[in-house]
Design an enzyme around this catalytic site. Structure first.
Site, PDB file in Angstrom:
ATOM      1  CE  LYS A  13       9.261   5.915   7.279  1.00  0.00           C
ATOM      2  NZ  LYS A  13      10.145   5.329   6.281  1.00  0.00           N
ATOM      3  NE  ARG A  88       5.213   2.888   3.198  1.00  0.00           N
ATOM      4  CZ  ARG A  88       5.867   2.739   4.336  1.00  0.00           C
ATOM      5  NH1 ARG A  88       5.344   3.128   5.476  1.00  0.00           N
ATOM      6  NH2 ARG A  88       7.061   2.172   4.347  1.00  0.00           N
ATOM      7  NE  ARG A 122      15.486  -2.012   8.955  1.00  0.00           N
ATOM      8  CZ  ARG A 122      14.491  -1.210   8.585  1.00  0.00           C
ATOM      9  NH1 ARG A 122      14.491   0.060   8.939  1.00  0.00           N
ATOM     10  NH2 ARG A 122      13.525  -1.677   7.826  1.00  0.00           N
ATOM     11  NE  ARG A 153      11.011  -4.285   8.559  1.00  0.00           N
ATOM     12  CZ  ARG A 153      10.637  -3.027   8.305  1.00  0.00           C
ATOM     13  NH1 ARG A 153      10.805  -2.093   9.221  1.00  0.00           N
ATOM     14  NH2 ARG A 153      10.111  -2.710   7.146  1.00  0.00           N
ATOM     15  NE  ARG A 164      10.810  -2.013   2.719  1.00  0.00           N
ATOM     16  CZ  ARG A 164      11.775  -2.317   3.603  1.00  0.00           C
ATOM     17  NH1 ARG A 164      12.508  -3.413   3.452  1.00  0.00           N
ATOM     18  NH2 ARG A 164      11.999  -1.527   4.625  1.00  0.00           N
TER      19      ARG A 164
HETATM   20  P1  ADP Z   1       9.889   1.009   5.822  1.00  0.00           P
HETATM   21  O1  ADP Z   1       9.577   2.484   5.891  1.00  0.00           O
HETATM   22  O2  ADP Z   1      11.277   0.691   6.253  1.00  0.00           O
HETATM   23  O3  ADP Z   1       9.539   0.387   4.510  1.00  0.00           O
HETATM   24  P2  ADP Z   1       7.569   0.247   7.508  1.00  0.00           P
HETATM   25  O4  ADP Z   1       7.701  -0.553   8.727  1.00  0.00           O
HETATM   26  O5  ADP Z   1       7.084   1.643   7.605  1.00  0.00           O
HETATM   27  O6  ADP Z   1       9.040   0.207   6.884  1.00  0.00           O
HETATM   28  O7  ADP Z   1       6.649  -0.514   6.441  1.00  0.00           O
HETATM   29  C1  ADP Z   1       6.833  -1.855   6.117  1.00  0.00           C
HETATM   30  C2  ADP Z   1       5.793  -2.294   5.123  1.00  0.00           C
HETATM   31  O8  ADP Z   1       4.482  -2.189   5.717  1.00  0.00           O
HETATM   32  C3  ADP Z   1       5.705  -1.457   3.861  1.00  0.00           C
HETATM   33  O9  ADP Z   1       6.634  -1.879   2.892  1.00  0.00           O
HETATM   34  C4  ADP Z   1       4.264  -1.697   3.436  1.00  0.00           C
HETATM   35  O10 ADP Z   1       4.126  -2.958   2.798  1.00  0.00           O
HETATM   36  C5  ADP Z   1       3.518  -1.767   4.753  1.00  0.00           C
HETATM   37  N1  ADP Z   1       3.016  -0.431   5.146  1.00  0.00           N
HETATM   38  C6  ADP Z   1       3.444   0.346   6.176  1.00  0.00           C
HETATM   39  N2  ADP Z   1       2.769   1.506   6.226  1.00  0.00           N
HETATM   40  C7  ADP Z   1       1.882   1.474   5.188  1.00  0.00           C
HETATM   41  C8  ADP Z   1       0.909   2.388   4.678  1.00  0.00           C
HETATM   42  N3  ADP Z   1       0.720   3.597   5.231  1.00  0.00           N
HETATM   43  N4  ADP Z   1       0.189   1.998   3.600  1.00  0.00           N
HETATM   44  C9  ADP Z   1       0.366   0.800   3.033  1.00  0.00           C
HETATM   45  N5  ADP Z   1       1.283  -0.093   3.433  1.00  0.00           N
HETATM   46  C10 ADP Z   1       2.038   0.229   4.503  1.00  0.00           C
END
Ligand code: ADP
Ligand code: ZN
Length: 211
Positions: A13, A88, A122, A153, A164
């Site tokens: 993404k 999400r 990563r 990360r 996740r």
């Molecule tokens: P990835 O898609 O690789 O898990 P992101 O950077 O999108 O990475 O998200 C990292 C973390 O941030 C998620 O695991 C979650 O804990 C939090 N997060 C991100 N976006 C949301 C969201 N829309 N709602 C709730 N938590 C979120």
């Protein structure tokens, strides 16, 4: 034009978001990036978000939705934006419908067996956010694009990745159905091929939509 980018963690993404945002001049709004910036700056939101992110759980909807709602009022988003990592779950999607009109959802499907290795291997650039895989770095510790330092990360470890992926399956995957029913989903398949290959496919479809 408001576009959502949907896909499991590790589907690519972030990489696609950068490319889409450049080509169509849409601000890239990543809730994950917003949370990480808050953690880095030691804000109250950062402190709260960290406790969830470190476990691979979702940050509470109330906090997340309020951040996005505010971000969409900024000047740069008045003609549209690219949402990466939001919504999400179904609750967030319903909230989003109250403050934005979504025109398209770019959904990246990917074989789950690729994701554990992708995420745990990563490395991300601290400066520009570009991601790499350790196996292709040949020991390099800086970004080939901008020279920024690469880091891993904290949530890219096997245990957190597992949760996740579970959260994705249980809470995020139902959004595919939600937007399919609305007729605005665009489906793509991620693979081990270079990111440019997938981007070419996405751009071919979006060019027709956006013109
Ligand atoms: P990835 O898609 O690789 O898990 P992101 O950077 O999108 O990475 O998200 C990292 C973390 O941030 C998620 O695991 C979650 O804990 C939090 N997060 C991100 N976006 C949301 C969201 N829309 N709602 C709730 N938590 C979120
Ligand atoms: Zn960089």
């Amino acid at each position: 034009m408001n576009i959502i980018l949907l896909g499991a963690p590790g589907a690519g993404k972030g990489t696609q978001a950068t490319k889409i945002s450049e080509r169509y001049r849409l601000p890239h709004i990543s809730t994950g990036d917003i949370f990480r910036a808050n953690i880095k700056n030691g804000t109250e939101i950062g402190l709260l978000a960290k406790s969830y992110i470190d476990k691979g759980e979702l940050v509470p909807d109330e906090v997340t939705c309020a951040i996005v709602k505010d971000r969409l009022t900024w000047e740069d988003a008045k003609d549209g934006c690219l949402l990466d990592g939001f919504p999400r779950n179904l609750f967030q999607a319903a909230e989003l419908d109250k403050f934005a009109k979504i025109d398209a959802v770019v959904n990246i499907n990917i074989d789950f067996s690729l994701l554990m290795d992708r995420l745990c291997g990563r490395r991300v650039c601290k400066e520009c956010g570009e991601s790499y895989h350790v196996s292709t770095l040949n020991g390099a510790t800086v970004c080939s694009r901008c020279g920024g330092e690469l880091y891993q990360r904290k949530d890219d470890n096997p245990e957190t990745v597992k949760s996740r992926l579970e959260v994705y399956n249980e809470q995020t995957a139902p959004l595919i159905d939600y937007y399919t029913k609305r007729g605005i989903i665009l489906n793509f398949t991620g693979s081990e091929a270079p990111a440019d290959v997938l981007f070419a496919e996405i751009a071919a479809v979006l060019d027709k939509k956006i013109g």
